[in-house]
Design an enzyme around this catalytic site. Structure first.
Site, PDB file in Angstrom:
ATOM      1  N   ASP A 207      -5.811  -5.007  10.687  1.00  0.00           N
ATOM      2  CA  ASP A 207      -7.306  -4.928  10.854  1.00  0.00           C
ATOM      3  C   ASP A 207      -8.164  -5.804  10.310  1.00  0.00           C
ATOM      4  O   ASP A 207      -9.359  -5.521  10.249  1.00  0.00           O
ATOM      5  CB  ASP A 207      -7.357  -3.412   9.676  1.00  0.00           C
ATOM      6  CG  ASP A 207      -6.551  -4.057   8.067  1.00  0.00           C
ATOM      7  OD1 ASP A 207      -6.014  -5.410   7.720  1.00  0.00           O
ATOM      8  OD2 ASP A 207      -6.340  -2.980   6.604  1.00  0.00           O
TER       9      ASP A 207
ATOM     10  N   LYS B 142       0.805  -0.928  -0.058  1.00  0.00           N
ATOM     11  CA  LYS B 142       0.211   0.397   0.290  1.00  0.00           C
ATOM     12  C   LYS B 142       0.689   1.351  -0.574  1.00  0.00           C
ATOM     13  O   LYS B 142       0.642   2.253   0.626  1.00  0.00           O
ATOM     14  CB  LYS B 142      -1.190  -0.381   1.003  1.00  0.00           C
ATOM     15  CG  LYS B 142      -1.816  -1.070   1.537  1.00  0.00           C
ATOM     16  CD  LYS B 142      -2.906  -1.107   2.472  1.00  0.00           C
ATOM     17  CE  LYS B 142      -2.268  -1.477   3.834  1.00  0.00           C
ATOM     18  NZ  LYS B 142      -2.824  -1.819   4.493  1.00  0.00           N
TER      19      LYS B 142
HETATM   20  C1  BGC Z   1      -2.270  -5.695   3.648  1.00  0.00           C
HETATM   21  C2  BGC Z   1      -2.740  -6.338   4.816  1.00  0.00           C
HETATM   22  C3  BGC Z   1      -3.891  -5.706   5.227  1.00  0.00           C
HETATM   23  C4  BGC Z   1      -4.419  -4.943   3.951  1.00  0.00           C
HETATM   24  C5  BGC Z   1      -6.326  -4.115   4.319  1.00  0.00           C
HETATM   25  C6  BGC Z   1      -2.478  -5.034   2.611  1.00  0.00           C
HETATM   26  O1  BGC Z   1      -1.715  -4.317   1.474  1.00  0.00           O
HETATM   27  O2  BGC Z   1      -1.482  -6.812   3.378  1.00  0.00           O
HETATM   28  O3  BGC Z   1      -2.317  -6.998   5.245  1.00  0.00           O
HETATM   29  O4  BGC Z   1      -5.290  -6.153   6.086  1.00  0.00           O
HETATM   30  O5  BGC Z   1      -3.809  -4.803   3.296  1.00  0.00           O
HETATM   31  O6  BGC Z   1      -6.018  -3.219   4.425  1.00  0.00           O
END
Ligand code: BGC
Length: 403
Positions: free
Chosen positions: A138, A102
């Site tokens: 989360d 992200k």
């Molecule tokens: C992460 C997860 C997370 C999800 C939603 C992903 O990029 O790898 O751990 O739960 O984003 O936030």
């Protein structure tokens, strides 16, 4: 909830562009988890790409400011840490970051225990203390907090900046754990589906481009087809191609349309709105410096609808796999279950497509979707409360055993 699962807790929620601090009160008698106060702190882009030390110092500062302004500095409150990135969780307060996703790429954190890094940053300041820490993803926080309201909640799903889900698996199917009875929550990290090439056949040239220009090429391929961090960019690439092919805007690409990241994901939901969508499209296209016709605006709506529908269908396929698995695990003819959900993409887009598709793909499952409010933060506080109770009862048992 039992008697020790009450009291005041702090919760930190790190996983998107913002990071949140919460003060939460768990009230056993009223069967409630109350948010007392919360504060959002922005994480500047440079910090998302800086050093781990800068990031954790920033988190510790925001937490310190929050404690100060809410007169909590003198207390040593237990802390639930929602850290939403792929981790190898070794203990409730020991979790090794496997990789950033992200848009985060802070140096010196991958391969390290993030709870330890947080504690070190707080220690460097030295002006406040925290109690025991429990770390959760989360999805787990969301499932936990929704489970408080609805006991049949056994899946947590996020469709926001990133996407992921967790679900309750039978212990006997978890190879790493010995034992036959009981269930365990599994964080699937489904955003990483496709990293072995199994989605290559359905990737479009736009997906390939989005992956190539991302800060983590080659990984989290499924997430890049679904989540808010990428949807706007996919739409932009489609529009650029259509314009180059002289199918839109008289073949003229404006500077904004030609710039990576300038078609925001929020534009998609605005353009998709049933009543004001076309007007919104016209406004957005003007702001992007495009010379549009009415047909152009309608085609742009169609492109937005196609990309967001694809996201919903892919999520539905993954979710259907989980509910079908739970039903098969329990050898049930019919499963009634609840999915706790959170994330801006889920909240801002029409959810009927996703829900209809899951029903089609999992016809023997009756699924209720429960949107969580402050779910991941509250859930983290609840996990901290449970961990504290277990620790207390374990130390009582150990003391009694040694007497
Ligand atoms: C992460 C997860 C997370 C999800 C939603 C992903 O990029 O790898 O751990 O739960 O984003 O936030």
């Amino acid at each position: 909830m039992r008697s020790a699962e009450k009291g005041d807790f702090l919760a930190l929620d790190l996983g998107g562009t913002n990071f949140r601090v919460l003060h939460v009160r768990v009230e056993e008698e009223a069967q409630k988890v109350l948010k007392m106060d919360s504060q959002i702190c922005a994480i500047p882009q440079e910090m998302m790409l800086g050093t781990g030390e800068q990031l954790f110092d920033h988190i510790a500062t925001c937490l310190g400011d929050f404690l100060e302004s809410h007169n909590l500095k003198g207390q040593t409150l237990p802390l639930g840490f929602t850290f939403s990135f792929p981790c190898e969780q070794l203990e409730i307060d020991k979790s090794i970051l496997i990789r950033w996703t992200k848009g985060f790429n802070c140096s010196g954190v991958e391969g390290k225990d993030v709870v330890q890094l947080l504690k070190e940053a707080i220690h460097r300041r030295g002006d406040y203390h925290i109690g025991s820490v429990a770390m959760v993803n989360d999805t787990v926080g969301t499932m936990m907090s929704c489970g408080y309201k609805d006991q049949s909640c056994e899946i947590g799903m996020i469709i926001g900046t990133g996407t992921n889900a967790c679900y309750m698996e039978e212990i006997k199917n978890v190879k790493r754990i010995e034992g036959e009875d009981g269930r365990m929550c599994i964080n699937t990290e489904w955003g990483g589906f496709g990293d072995d090439g199994c989605l290559d056949d359905i990737l479009t040239e736009f997906d390939v481009e989005v992956d190539k220009t991302s800060i983590n090429p080659g990984v989290h391929i499924f997430e890049k087809m679904i989540s808010g961090m990428y949807l706007g960019e996919i739409v932009r690439l489609v529009l650029v191609k259509m314009t180059k092919d002289k199918l839109l805007f008289k073949g003229q690409i404006s500077e904004a349309l030609g710039t990576c990241g300038l078609f925001e994901t929020k534009f998609i939901s605005e353009i998709e709105e049933p009543d004001s969508g076309l007007e919104n499209a016209k406004k957005i296209l003007t702001e992007l410096g495009l010379d549009w016709s009415l047909v152009d605006a309608s085609v742009v709506r169609l492109v937005c609808d196609t990309i967001s529908s694809r996201s919903a269908y892919l999520c539905a396929a993954a979710l259907a796999t989980l509910v079908n698995r739970i039903r098969n695990n329990r050898k049930l003819g019919h499963l009634k279950t609840t999915v706790g959900v959170d994330g801006t993409v889920y909240r801002k887009h029409p959810t009927s497509k996703l829900q209809k598709a899951v029903r089609l793909l999992a016809p023997q499952c009756d699924i209720t979707f429960l949107v969580s409010e402050d779910g991941s933060g509250k859930g983290a506080a609840m996990v901290t409360a449970v961990a504290q109770r277990l620790k207390k009862s374990c130390s009582t048992m150990c003391t009694k055993a040694s007497e």
